[in-house]
Scaffold this active site. Structure first.
Site, PDB file in Angstrom:
ATOM      1  N   ASN A 156       0.801  -1.242   0.000  1.00  0.00           N
ATOM      2  CA  ASN A 156       0.000   0.000   0.000  1.00  0.00           C
ATOM      3  C   ASN A 156       0.825   1.279   0.000  1.00  0.00           C
ATOM      4  OD1 ASN A 156       0.677  -0.776   2.638  1.00  0.00           O
ATOM      5  ND2 ASN A 156      -1.051   0.320   3.510  1.00  0.00           N
ATOM      6  N   GLY A 232       2.228  -5.743   7.317  1.00  0.00           N
ATOM      7  CA  GLY A 232       1.288  -6.456   6.459  1.00  0.00           C
ATOM      8  C   GLY A 232       0.110  -6.965   7.261  1.00  0.00           C
ATOM      9  N   GLU A 235      -2.569 -12.171   9.591  1.00  0.00           N
ATOM     10  CA  GLU A 235      -2.363 -13.598   9.331  1.00  0.00           C
ATOM     11  C   GLU A 235      -0.883 -13.895   9.061  1.00  0.00           C
ATOM     12  OE1 GLU A 235      -4.539 -14.645   5.855  1.00  0.00           O
ATOM     13  OE2 GLU A 235      -4.064 -16.778   6.053  1.00  0.00           O
ATOM     14  N   GLU A 254       3.927  -4.647  12.198  1.00  0.00           N
ATOM     15  CA  GLU A 254       2.981  -3.551  11.973  1.00  0.00           C
ATOM     16  C   GLU A 254       1.826  -4.139  11.173  1.00  0.00           C
ATOM     17  OE1 GLU A 254       3.171  -0.650  13.257  1.00  0.00           O
ATOM     18  OE2 GLU A 254       5.277  -0.236  13.652  1.00  0.00           O
ATOM     19  N   CYS A 288      -3.309   1.148   6.599  1.00  0.00           N
ATOM     20  CA  CYS A 288      -3.482   0.342   7.807  1.00  0.00           C
ATOM     21  C   CYS A 288      -4.203   1.155   8.864  1.00  0.00           C
ATOM     22  CB  CYS A 288      -2.134  -0.101   8.326  1.00  0.00           C
ATOM     23  SG  CYS A 288      -0.996   1.256   8.542  1.00  0.00           S
ATOM     24  N   GLU A 389     -10.992  -5.680   8.980  1.00  0.00           N
ATOM     25  CA  GLU A 389     -10.393  -4.623   8.177  1.00  0.00           C
ATOM     26  C   GLU A 389     -10.789  -4.800   6.710  1.00  0.00           C
ATOM     27  OE1 GLU A 389      -6.094  -4.861   7.510  1.00  0.00           O
ATOM     28  OE2 GLU A 389      -6.001  -2.734   8.007  1.00  0.00           O
ATOM     29  N   GLU A 466       7.793   1.530  14.867  1.00  0.00           N
ATOM     30  CA  GLU A 466       8.686   2.055  13.841  1.00  0.00           C
ATOM     31  C   GLU A 466       8.784   3.553  14.102  1.00  0.00           C
ATOM     32  OE1 GLU A 466      10.004   0.077  11.472  1.00  0.00           O
ATOM     33  OE2 GLU A 466       8.557  -1.474  10.947  1.00  0.00           O
TER      34      GLU A 466
HETATM   35  P1  NAP Z   1       0.367  -9.439   3.423  1.00  0.00           P
HETATM   36  O1  NAP Z   1      -0.392 -10.339   2.566  1.00  0.00           O
HETATM   37  O2  NAP Z   1       0.521  -9.799   4.845  1.00  0.00           O
HETATM   38  O3  NAP Z   1       1.800  -9.296   2.740  1.00  0.00           O
HETATM   39  C1  NAP Z   1       2.805  -8.472   3.268  1.00  0.00           C
HETATM   40  C2  NAP Z   1       4.157  -8.985   2.839  1.00  0.00           C
HETATM   41  O4  NAP Z   1       4.390 -10.269   3.415  1.00  0.00           O
HETATM   42  C3  NAP Z   1       4.300  -9.180   1.337  1.00  0.00           C
HETATM   43  O5  NAP Z   1       5.603  -8.834   0.956  1.00  0.00           O
HETATM   44  C4  NAP Z   1       4.064 -10.673   1.182  1.00  0.00           C
HETATM   45  O6  NAP Z   1       4.620 -11.212   0.023  1.00  0.00           O
HETATM   46  C5  NAP Z   1       4.764 -11.191   2.408  1.00  0.00           C
HETATM   47  N1  NAP Z   1       4.348 -12.526   2.825  1.00  0.00           N
HETATM   48  C6  NAP Z   1       3.193 -13.199   2.556  1.00  0.00           C
HETATM   49  N2  NAP Z   1       3.197 -14.408   3.144  1.00  0.00           N
HETATM   50  C7  NAP Z   1       4.379 -14.525   3.799  1.00  0.00           C
HETATM   51  C8  NAP Z   1       4.974 -15.541   4.593  1.00  0.00           C
HETATM   52  N3  NAP Z   1       4.349 -16.682   4.848  1.00  0.00           N
HETATM   53  N4  NAP Z   1       6.209 -15.318   5.106  1.00  0.00           N
HETATM   54  C9  NAP Z   1       6.858 -14.171   4.876  1.00  0.00           C
HETATM   55  N5  NAP Z   1       6.340 -13.152   4.123  1.00  0.00           N
HETATM   56  C10 NAP Z   1       5.120 -13.326   3.594  1.00  0.00           C
HETATM   57  O7  NAP Z   1      -0.197  -7.960   3.432  1.00  0.00           O
HETATM   58  P2  NAP Z   1      -0.640  -7.099   2.174  1.00  0.00           P
HETATM   59  O8  NAP Z   1      -1.840  -7.776   1.615  1.00  0.00           O
HETATM   60  O9  NAP Z   1       0.486  -6.837   1.285  1.00  0.00           O
HETATM   61  O10 NAP Z   1      -0.968  -5.683   2.897  1.00  0.00           O
HETATM   62  C11 NAP Z   1      -2.175  -5.389   3.500  1.00  0.00           C
HETATM   63  C12 NAP Z   1      -2.100  -5.525   5.013  1.00  0.00           C
HETATM   64  O11 NAP Z   1      -0.998  -4.799   5.558  1.00  0.00           O
HETATM   65  C13 NAP Z   1      -3.302  -4.964   5.713  1.00  0.00           C
HETATM   66  O12 NAP Z   1      -3.777  -5.862   6.683  1.00  0.00           O
HETATM   67  C14 NAP Z   1      -2.788  -3.696   6.389  1.00  0.00           C
HETATM   68  O13 NAP Z   1      -3.477  -3.263   7.485  1.00  0.00           O
HETATM   69  C15 NAP Z   1      -1.399  -4.050   6.713  1.00  0.00           C
HETATM   70  N6  NAP Z   1      -0.585  -2.829   6.878  1.00  0.00           N
HETATM   71  C16 NAP Z   1      -0.159  -2.444   8.123  1.00  0.00           C
HETATM   72  C17 NAP Z   1       0.579  -1.273   8.301  1.00  0.00           C
HETATM   73  C18 NAP Z   1       1.064  -0.830   9.655  1.00  0.00           C
HETATM   74  O14 NAP Z   1       1.978  -0.007   9.714  1.00  0.00           O
HETATM   75  N7  NAP Z   1       0.518  -1.304  10.759  1.00  0.00           N
HETATM   76  C19 NAP Z   1       0.885  -0.505   7.196  1.00  0.00           C
HETATM   77  C20 NAP Z   1       0.428  -0.917   5.948  1.00  0.00           C
HETATM   78  C21 NAP Z   1      -0.297  -2.088   5.795  1.00  0.00           C
HETATM   79  P3  NAP Z   1       3.721 -11.382  -1.318  1.00  0.00           P
HETATM   80  O15 NAP Z   1       3.450 -10.014  -1.784  1.00  0.00           O
HETATM   81  O16 NAP Z   1       4.600 -12.129  -2.213  1.00  0.00           O
HETATM   82  O17 NAP Z   1       2.483 -12.107  -0.903  1.00  0.00           O
END
Ligand code: NAP
Ligand code: MG
Length: 492
Positions: A156, A232, A235, A254, A288, A389, A466
């Site tokens: 994002n 991310g 899960e 995060e 997020c 979310e 962070e």
């Molecule tokens: P995501 O599916 O959790 O993916 C995040 C990262 O983790 C990606 O680079 C992904 O790779 C990688 N990943 C996936 N499975 C993994 C595993 N088993 N082991 C290690 N890495 C793995 O999240 P997203 O869909 O990209 O982002 C949306 C989420 O991020 C939302 O829930 C949002 O709230 C959260 N977020 C939180 C913050 C904060 O600061 N708190 C900021 C922004 C976003 P791939 O792309 O190859 O799947």
């Protein structure tokens, strides 16, 4: 750097660009049209291992880790300067790959520049302490870098959320390996190409693209990985925490949010409506810390909802790259389907769609992943769209009668990332901020953060922080040294 989209975006390992062990490439898309945008190398587990090995070697043999911090500060400052001169180029890349508006992308890249400048200033201020202990002894602590740090980023804010972890790790003297999200790797790869120019030794900053389950897990489970910062979903965050626990390494997580915006009857409703719209429709709601639940006092409910709905309906959707677009597409067709599904579930569980509630089905935007800014009123607290979310431009509205009820609703989810309060009364502002179960609170502001302020969530929203002045120290280990100063008596 050349941001030419014809040139493939390869992995950056040890200061060189490489297509990876298998030489595979795959396209990434432009979410405004779903057309192919660029070819990106596909990394695998052996590329992850190779990057970790190269990073470990650079950590052990280059000047980076042993430096007193002065040269690291210079290099990171230089990197900030290079990025700043190329801000427009990076902003365009981010917009084309992720979908956000060019104005939002400029803001994002500007934040990365400021983050690099900020941590550069901390690189030579890593200090230990002396501790008074009994007897003729000197006791002191030193802060040492951890070694190789792994950073896993979401899609994002592709560059911002990656560098938010990488930059302080580098400032502390570590070697970093970054895995960007598979949907949006372009800005991270382009950033990796700048390291050499900034004078950062080869192998200190490495970028490996590839699937989360294969490349991400390979990085975290690699014996050389000394810490992981992850942004991310919950899960995946839980999975990373499990893997980190097995290896006894620290993990900064995060994760997501379902952040409440509490509006008291004395609030300036025009300002609040603008802030609320910005906080949920900015970045097409893919934040997020989006203020995704509006909790408004019943006496001003209608007046406020009308104002927010007006902002929503007036938002000009279009490709982010066009200057007049006020909201871009969602990142992917899958994500669009997920957001639309949440709105359907809210409808079926009793929510009333005040505005929006549909994708844009007319040409020319129909080819992209455009979803209209949406306001849903009155869904019950038990509804899926209220508890989970959505990560899209969807505001769930509830009204309250008393402050206690507002706090109960606000704190009533598994998340605790962010909360906003709108009131003109100082006592209400402070007491509400104190009672909110959230890592960050904004009063009379849309969500706002700075490199110097901590960013992190409570409860299911994460672990650790962070940003802020402690962030560089978080990438160090603390060693205690005690020296016995008693001089042995000479033998008679
Ligand atoms: P995501 O599916 O959790 O993916 C995040 C990262 O983790 C990606 O680079 C992904 O790779 C990688 N990943 C996936 N499975 C993994 C595993 N088993 N082991 C290690 N890495 C793995 O999240 P997203 O869909 O990209 O982002 C949306 C989420 O991020 C939302 O829930 C949002 O709230 C959260 N977020 C939180 C913050 C904060 O600061 N708190 C900021 C922004 C976003 P791939 O792309 O190859 O799947
Ligand atoms: Mg995902």
């Amino acid at each position: 750097m050349s941001a030419s989209l014809e040139r493939p975006f390869d992995l950056v390992i040890g200061g060189s660009e490489t297509p990876g062990s298998r030489g595979e490439h795959a396209p990434v898309k432009n979410p405004a049209s779903n057309a192919d945008l660029a070819q990106v190398a596909v990394g695998h587990a052996d590329d992850a291992r190779h990057a970790m090995e190269v990073a470990q070697a650079a950590f052990e043999s280059s000047w980076w880790a042993p430096d007193d911090g002065g040269r690291r500060a210079k290099a990171l400052g230089k990197l900030a300067g290079i990025l700043e001169t190329r801000l427009e180029e990076f902003a365009r890349l981010e917009t084309l790959n992720m979908g956000k508006t060019i104005k939002e992308a400029r803001g994002e890249i500007g934040f990365v520049v400021r983050t690099l400048e900020y941590v550069a200033g901390l690189a030579d201020k890593i200090e230990g302490e002396t501790i008074s202990v009994p007897g003729a002894r000197l006791d002191y602590t030193v802060r040492e870098p951890l070694g190789v740090t792994v950073h896993i980023a979401p899609w994002n804010y592709p560059l911002l959320l990656a560098i938010r972890g990488v930059a302080p790790a580098l400032a502390a003297g570590n070697a970093a390996v970054l895995k960007p999200a598979s949907l949006t790797p372009l800005s991270a790869i382009a950033f990796g190409r700048l390291a050499k120019e900034a004078g950062i030794p080869d192998g200190i900053l490495n970028i490996v693209v590839g699937s989360g389950t294969e490349v991400g897990e390979s990085l975290v489970t690699d014996p050389r990985c000394r810490s992981v910062s992850f942004t991310g979903s919950g899960e995946v965050g839980h999975r990373i925490a499990e893997l980190a626990a097995q290896r006894t390494i620290p993990a900064t997580l995060e994760l997501g949010g379902k952040s409440p915006v509490v509006v008291f009857p004395d609030a300036d409703l025009d300002r609040a409506a603008r802030g609320i719209a910005f906080g949920i429709f900015g970045n097409a709601g893919q934040m997020c810390w989006a203020g995704s639940r509006l909790l408004v006092h019943a006496s001003v409910h209608d007046a406020l909802v009308e104002r927010v709905a007006k902002h929503a309906a007036a938002t000009r959707l279009g490709p982010g790259i066009e200057a007049e677009s006020e909201m871009g597409p969602l990142v992917s067709p899958d994500h669009l389907a997920k957001v639309a599904g949440y709105v359907e579930s809210a409808r079926s569980e009793g929510g009333k769609v005040v505005t929006g509630g549909a994708r844009v089905a007319d040409a020319p935007l129909a080819a992209g992943n455009f979803y209209r800014p949406t306001v849903v009123d009155g869904a019950p607290a038990t509804a899926k769209a209220v508890r989970e979310e959505i990560f899209g431009p969807v505001l769930m509205v509830h009204s309250f009668e008393s402050t206690d009820e507002a706090i109960r609703l606000a704190n009533g989810t598994d998340f605790g990332l962010f909360a906003a309060v709108w009131t003109k009364d100082l006592a209400t502002a402070h007491t509400t901020a104190k009672r909110l179960d959230a890592g960050m609170v904004c009063v009379n502001e849309a969500p706002v953060t700075f490199p110097q302020t901590p960013f992190g969530g409570f409860k299911g929203s994460g672990l650790g922080f962070e940003q802020g002045s402690e962030v560089v120290r978080a990438y160090t280990r603390r060693k205690n040294v005690v020296i016995n100063l008693a001089v042995p008596k000479p033998k008679a």
